[in-house]
Design an enzyme around this catalytic site. Sequence first.
Site, mmCIF file in Angstrom:
data_model
loop_
_atom_site.group_PDB
_atom_site.id
_atom_site.type_symbol
_atom_site.label_atom_id
_atom_site.label_comp_id
_atom_site.label_asym_id
_atom_site.label_seq_id
_atom_site.Cartn_x
_atom_site.Cartn_y
_atom_site.Cartn_z
ATOM 1 N N THR A 536 68.169 -30.116 1.326
ATOM 2 C CA THR A 536 69.336 -29.264 1.552
ATOM 3 C C THR A 536 70.075 -29.119 0.229
ATOM 4 O OG1 THR A 536 69.527 -29.855 3.865
ATOM 5 C CG2 THR A 536 71.496 -28.997 2.826
ATOM 6 N N PHE A 538 73.567 -28.072 -1.583
ATOM 7 C CA PHE A 538 75.000 -28.024 -1.277
ATOM 8 C C PHE A 538 75.744 -27.328 -2.409
ATOM 9 C CE2 PHE A 538 75.336 -30.982 2.302
ATOM 10 C CZ PHE A 538 74.096 -31.594 2.258
#
Length: 639
Positions: A536, A538
Amino acid sequence: MIIVLKQQATDIQKDRIRSFLKERGFKVKEIVGKEDTVIGAVGAKRIDIREVEILDGVASVIPISKPYKLASRELKKEDTIVQVGNVKIGGNRIAVMAGPCAVESRDQILSIAAKVREAGAVILRGGAFKPRTSPYSFQGLGEEGLKYLKEAGEKFGMPVTTEVVSTADVEMMKDYIDMYQIGARNMQNFELLKAVGHTGMPVLLKRGLCATIEEWLMAAEYLMANGTEQVVLCERGIRTFERATRNTLDCSAIPVVQKLTHLPVIGDPSHATGLRDMVAPMSLAIVASGASGLIVEVHDHPEKALSDGPQSLYPDQFEKLMRDIQALGPVVGKSLERIPRIIPASLGSSAPAASEEMMAGPLTIAFQGEFGAFSELAVRRVFDESSVALPCKKFSDVFESVMDGTAAYGVVPVENTLGGTINDTLDLLNSHPGIEVVGEQQVRIIHNLIALPGAEFEKITKVYSHPQGLAQCSEFLETQMPWAQAMPFFDTAGAVAFVKNQGDPTLAAIAGAPAAKCYSMEILREGIETNPRNYTRFYVISREERAAAFRSAAPVDRASLVFSVGDQPGALFAVLEILSKHGLNMKKLESRPIPGKPWEYSFFVETELGKDGAFEQALGQLKTACTSIRVLGTFTAAH
Ligand code: PEP
Ligand code: MN
């Protein structure tokens, strides 16, 4: 021995315990940990531990089984973070030290310092006293070399390290350097260890050519017993029967040492191999082994180097290596340590001040989810231990707390390699013009099956997690525990907290390891995700007034934009053509419906900044081609 104090132990009780131990000849050291406070007592004398156990305020007494005490993980569970100037070594950072084997001249060290700094090294190395095998080889420039090293370090804003070979030089060197280096040949020069330990300054302790791990840690103990707490261990290859390389790099020593000691350990691929071609792959192996950094020899003209030329990298090789390390970092849960970027105009005059505030005080950082969430992990990767993570229920709460100043920064997910874009984040960026994207961080998502301590895998009946977490582990759930029921929950770490509160050993949750640790739960199965290439990305967000402080920590190379175009043929094409004509490499393109305007869209683009102001020039033209455009922010890509 380790004296674990009762949580409610008073200052008077602690004083009594300390004086009791000192009277019996022990050196004492109080260590305040996250879970408990302990007093470490180290000394040559033996004592019946029952005498200590009965003192008021003592919860328990644990003997330290290892011969090294102060360096031992038994005494201090948390990683030590060594501070060298404004650089931190340890924890989840990769600190890269680089420079020539030896300082050869003022020009040479100034020139190479500029290059390694630009590539991302944070500490400058260079020997002034060289312990050479032959007395006829170059022995170093001595104090003159130290002066040049210090000048180069100051000019480029880098702390410096250099080898000390004699007790007679320890005092003199103190004012020139930020960290002593004890070379492999001197690892068991106990008088030198004592003298350097006395300074209390940071020390880079190389592993001896034939030293066992225990001997190496005992050398660290010498430094610590004499007064410094700031020891960084360095694996630099050991002498084996193999002659194809100069030494044999012992990568496995890195995780072994990390289990045994709280001190950070780094690797030296240059002396370990002796061969330039081996330096980059072994650097990556060192990082992959979990080291907290590297020390690498780099020279402008290795073929003319006065020492260790064959193992010195050319500057462009070093630069490529740094990019590779940056890419590898997230795989092992680490990121490159950075220091404020030097703006060329300020070279030699004033130090960059912009990010001082960011480096100094505790900052509040907002994230969505419960403690232990992957977002909190991203916060921890970007910000210092001293910062305070603020959990928020919703993404919009993260934005609001940044807007109203409750948090200095926010960290929000923008994209997952399996699940795609997180639309909420894009929409909130669009609706918060006061907020900028200032940074980026990648986190590898490793899912675990987590339950109450003592719970049995076979008896788990229900598994709670965020729907994405359940979906990403579907293969494991279907094949390994087909009897269990998948239970959607609003977030992964929250599911762990829920299972804990239920107190039911037949329930489990799927979440990251930090969530298990945070709620003192047990990991029943590790790495259960179907596809391990699960990352992921960010964004770090802030209000405009904080943006410059954050960005100055590293050179920016990426921009994030949002724009809309007219309802006519070729409108989007015209925008993309401008990016293409300016040689800007587009990294992401996403469309989102514009609220209140059915069938109209905003486009989100991420692009590289290109060369020679290409992005700024393109922006001028984009403004006329779009009906609206906003630069959401510029930042350093995590790659
Ligand atoms: C050095 O760093 O230049 C050096 C001499 O290293 P080692 O002590 O590891 O041989
Ligand atoms: Mn060398």
